[in-house]
Write an enzyme that holds these catalytic residues in place. Structure first.
Site, PDB file in Angstrom:
ATOM      1  CG  LEU A 142      21.996   6.291  -5.933  1.00  0.00           C
ATOM      2  CD1 LEU A 142      22.860   7.471  -5.463  1.00  0.00           C
ATOM      3  CD2 LEU A 142      22.323   5.044  -5.141  1.00  0.00           C
ATOM      4  CG  ASP A 143      15.619   4.107  -2.980  1.00  0.00           C
ATOM      5  OD1 ASP A 143      15.346   3.649  -4.101  1.00  0.00           O
ATOM      6  OD2 ASP A 143      15.623   3.421  -1.937  1.00  0.00           O
ATOM      7  CE  LYS A 144      11.973  13.693  -3.439  1.00  0.00           C
ATOM      8  NZ  LYS A 144      10.554  14.090  -3.283  1.00  0.00           N
ATOM      9  CB  THR A 146      19.630   6.740  -1.301  1.00  0.00           C
ATOM     10  OG1 THR A 146      18.676   5.922  -0.633  1.00  0.00           O
ATOM     11  CG2 THR A 146      21.018   6.148  -1.097  1.00  0.00           C
ATOM     12  CG  HIS A 242      12.738   0.667  -1.079  1.00  0.00           C
ATOM     13  ND1 HIS A 242      11.406   0.933  -0.794  1.00  0.00           N
ATOM     14  CD2 HIS A 242      13.121   1.651  -1.938  1.00  0.00           C
ATOM     15  CE1 HIS A 242      11.022   2.025  -1.443  1.00  0.00           C
ATOM     16  NE2 HIS A 242      12.056   2.472  -2.153  1.00  0.00           N
TER      17      HIS A 242
END
Length: 364
Positions: A142-144, A146, A242
């Protein structure tokens, strides 16, 4: 000659990976050289570095390294975690079984370390080992910024299984997001290839139909806040970097708080947080033993506050759209017994007329 019995936690991994875990200094090249001379064996048979090993097998290897081969430098050991770090990680756990641990990752915590990052989920996985023989393993990211469902595998076998499920697009991932404005079409699929944006060092992506990788995202609007914002559920069908953020911006409705892809237009007034509003709400994935994991994660505080301010009803988010009903069955014409033969005055079908066509109609 040293030997070992392969443990359950190493079932299914490559032989060279076993040496990386249990015999520091024995590299792929060393195992490969031993293999050529028959010096490394599984249950008495020759084995190569890429062979998959199974629990219960006996592994034998030489007690000396091949000539002119220096051992690899030792990997730097991880510092022990503090009690506070252990408590912090364990407070995130929302599911645990023999195969998997699921955490509700908070926004702002990176999944893996990198430049300028002091901590990450990966750096603190020792806190989630519990009674297992080894620490859990990351199988997706997961993105930082998110938040939400993050799956961890508890064994090497489970890691291989889950990785295959994600790679084969068998796992179902649902995200909740807040968009700037309301999409005109309330539900649909965004099909737009994505590539790295030149000059950003891979930190930013863009829609690029010419050189981009295929990317598809389903979405549906769950609730609206007049024309100001919308609560949208996204389901990525591919796994590009993304992807949801880029696709949301591509249809003219960037995510609230996403300055990277929405610029100054990505922020709401009226007390709505400036943090990114993107949350991994639900994951549905098969388990190695044949069962299925279906897990949901609660919204982080900043998104829960935004939902309350905008008057969204959380119960609406878990009402799944019913699939469209099947088309009505065509009624077949039943011929009477007298209609099976040629009757005087009966009109011939088009296909039997001279110059008529026998091809079925084309479906649109």
């Amino acid at each position: 000659m040293p030997n070992a019995i392969i443990a359950e936690d190493d079932d299914g991994i490559r032989l060279d990976r076993w040496f990386q875990r249990h015999a520091a200094g024995i590299s792929f090249n060393i195992v490969s050289r031993w293999s050529k001379t028959g010096s490394v064996r599984l249950d008495g048979k020759k084995a190569g570095p890429g062979d998959r090993i199974a629990a219960g097998q006996r592994l034998d290897w030489p007690d000396t390294l091949p000539a002119e081969t220096a051992p690899r430098p030792k990997v730097k050991e991880r510092s022990p975690l503090s009690d506070a770090e252990i408590a912090y990680m364990r407070a995130m756990v929302i599911h645990r079984d023999a195969h998997a641990i699921v955490i509700n990752k908070p926004p702002g915590l990176a999944t893996q370390g990198g430049t300028g990052l002091s901590t990450s989920v990966d750096a603190m996985l020792d806190a989630l080992q519990y009674d297992a023989p080894s620490r859990p393993r990351l199988v997706h990211r997961l993105d930082k910024d998110t938040s939400g469902v993050l799956l961890l595998a508890r064994t090497a076998r489970a890691a291989a299984f889950f990785s295959k499920e994600f790679a084969g697009r068998e796992a179902k991932k649902l995200y909740w997001a807040l968009t700037m404005g309301v999409p005109k079409v309330s539900a649909g699929t965004i099909d737009a290839a994505i590539a790295k944006q030149p000059g950003t060092g891979g930190e930013k992506m863009q829609v690029d139909p010419e050189t981009g990788l295929k990317a598809k995202t389903r979405y549906r609007v769950i609730e609206r806040a007049a024309g100001r914002a919308a609560w949208v559920e996204f389901q990525p069908l591919t796994g590009r970097t993304h992807q949801i953020r880029v696709h949301a911006a591509a249809i003219g409705h960037c995510l609230v708080g996403d300055g990277k892809y929405g610029g100054k237009e990505a922020f709401l007034t009226g007390g709505i947080s400036r943090k990114l509003h993107l949350h991994s709400r639900r994951l549905v994935i098969a388990l190695p033993d044949g069962g299925r994991l279906d897990i949901k994660a609660d919204l982080p505080p900043h998104m829960a506050e935004s939902w309350a301010m905008l008057g969204f009803d959380l119960a609406l988010g878990d009402v799944e759209e019913a699939p469209p009903p099947p088309p009505p069955a065509k009624k077949s014409r039943r011929l009477s017994s007298t209609a099976s033969g040629n009757r005087r005055g009966e009109r011939r079908s088009r296909s039997s007329q001279p110059g008529g066509s026998s091809k079925p109609p084309r479906r649109s």
